[in-house]
Design an enzyme around this catalytic site. Structure first.
Site, PDB file in Angstrom:
ATOM      1  N   ILE A  70       0.857  -1.186   0.000  1.00 58.99           N
ATOM      2  CA  ILE A  70       0.000   0.000   0.000  1.00 58.99           C
ATOM      3  C   ILE A  70       0.891   1.233   0.000  1.00 58.99           C
ATOM      4  CG2 ILE A  70      -0.195   0.205   2.540  1.00 58.99           C
ATOM      5  CD1 ILE A  70      -3.208   0.896   2.030  1.00 58.99           C
ATOM      6  N   CYS A  71       0.415   2.289  -0.636  1.00 64.22           N
ATOM      7  CA  CYS A  71       1.130   3.569  -0.632  1.00 64.22           C
ATOM      8  C   CYS A  71       0.089   4.671  -0.453  1.00 64.22           C
ATOM      9  CB  CYS A  71       1.935   3.741  -1.913  1.00 64.22           C
ATOM     10  SG  CYS A  71       0.929   3.727  -3.422  1.00 64.22           S
ATOM     11  N   ALA A  72       0.425   5.884  -0.832  1.00 64.84           N
ATOM     12  CA  ALA A  72      -0.513   6.990  -0.627  1.00 64.84           C
ATOM     13  C   ALA A  72      -1.694   6.915  -1.600  1.00 64.84           C
ATOM     14  CB  ALA A  72       0.202   8.324  -0.769  1.00 64.84           C
TER      15      ALA A  72
END
Length: 383
Positions: A70-72
């Site tokens: 997951i990232c932004a």
């Protein structure tokens, strides 16, 4: 193409208790300020050189492990999948749209009631800890919404799925941690929008119907009574619903009380705490012990811990239980004011800008700005 999950599918996987390792690729500062419980931080940006040995050393993860990334916004977490696949990691799945999508995951659950004439739906925003309500009259099939977030479709869907038509919208106060959807929802449905009468002191610029102290508005067959409960903010009201439940906004939570310096400022936080003490002991805790407290938030830590949240279960308590279990409520006035004044958690990010939006004095530029303003958990409790 990398395998992916929506944020809602990840929630379901999480709730089933499945085993996985969640790798958050955002910068350390962003990760430390807010992340999903149990996540491992490994900062990665697209097109940066990837060192699999460094990844293994920092995360402790091996090619046979099941990994979610997951990232932004769902960009770098896709890129790192290709790097991991080339290094022999073949069970890696991306959470689509990243923390931005996680921030808008909702659940709806029913709050038990004694009367057959009222149905209460609690709308839970998992990542931020926001709680809103759809208050329904079972005979007329008309409903009121209290403390809608800006994702107003969640409240419309909750009402429609249960067979109700929204006839009125209420906010307990000018929120500082998230963008309210109250005025937007009222405009969309062409129904009245209510705030406490002291909202005039906050410089609210958009149209609303003021509710005086102890005024009652009947929605369907449910009486909504405005109880003045200042302290967290000067215009805060709680709404007593048919004498059975009370929506307390950020005045009283199931395990804490509201902070007081976001509006009043650090210099006058004690004044707000003094008002809060009176609102709690003179109004809310003076209600019958079996009245159900419907708080405006539940606690979410920076580490993503949501200890009070069990999917499918409402986050509520009775006046009697909360009175006896929240230690702060048993303290004398001076000790209460001192504690609330001195224990100041980190302020919600962008809270001044959010207040400007929620008073109608400012406009949000676009959806991207709205998302950025709201990232992170709520920080409205005194502790």
């Amino acid at each position: 193409m990398a395998a992916s999950l929506t944020a809602e599918e990840f929630r379901d996987l999480q709730d089933r208790g499945e085993s996985y390792a969640l790798v958050d690729t955002r910068p350390a500062e962003s990760f430390e300020s807010w992340h999903i419980e149990g996540a491992i931080n490994y900062t990665y940006k697209p097109h940066h050189e990837f060192d699999v040995e460094d990844f293994r050393a920092e995360t402790g993860l091996e090619p046979a492990d099941r990994i979610l990334t997951i990232c932004a916004k769902g960009k770098s977490s896709f890129d790192i999948v290709d790097e991991l696949a080339a290094a022999g990691y073949d069970d890696v799945t991306v959470i689509e749209d990243g923390m931005r999508a996680w921030s808008r995951v909702y659940d709806v659950t029913t709050v038990p009631t004694e009367s057959d004439g009222i149905e209460l739906l609690q709308v839970q925003r998992r990542a931020k800890g926001c709680l809103g309500y759809v208050v329904c009259g079972t005979e007329t099939r008309r409903a009121a919404v209290i403390d809608a977030t800006r994702h107003v479709d969640e409240f419309v869907d909750a009402a429609e799925s249960a067979g109700y038509e929204i006839a009125a919208v209420f906010d307990t106060h000018v929120h500082a941690d998230h963008i309210s959807g109250g005025r937007m929802l009222a405009d969309q449905l062409n129904v009245p929008y209510y705030l406490g009468e002291d909202a005039t002191d906050r410089g609210v610029a958009h149209e609303y119907t003021p509710m005086a102290r102890n005024e009652v508005v009947t929605v369907g067959e449910v009486d909504v009574k405005a109880l003045a409960t200042p302290g967290h903010t000067s215009e805060m009201v709680s709404y007593l619903l048919d004498g059975e439940a009370v929506a307390t906004g950020d005045t009283l939570f199931v395990d804490s009380v509201g902070r007081t310096e976001l509006q009043f400022g650090d210099a006058e936080a004690a004044e707000g705490a003094d008002q809060l003490y009176d609102s709690l002991h003179g109004t809310l805790l003076a209600l019958p012990e079996d009245v159900t407290v419907l708080p405006g938030h539940f606690a979410v830590s920076d580490a993503g811990e949501t200890g009070e949240l069990t999917r499918g279960e409402p986050i509520v308590g009775s006046v009697g239980t909360i009175r006896t279990t929240v230690d702060l409520l048993g303290r004398p006035r001076d000790a209460f004011v001192e504690h609330v004044t001195e224990r100041r958690p980190e302020k919600p990010p962008n809270y001044e800008r959010i207040i400007g939006l929620n008073t109608g004095r400012e406009d949000v530029e676009d959806e991207t700005e709205a998302i950025e303003l709201e990232l992170g958990p709520n920080r409205c409790a005194a502790e």
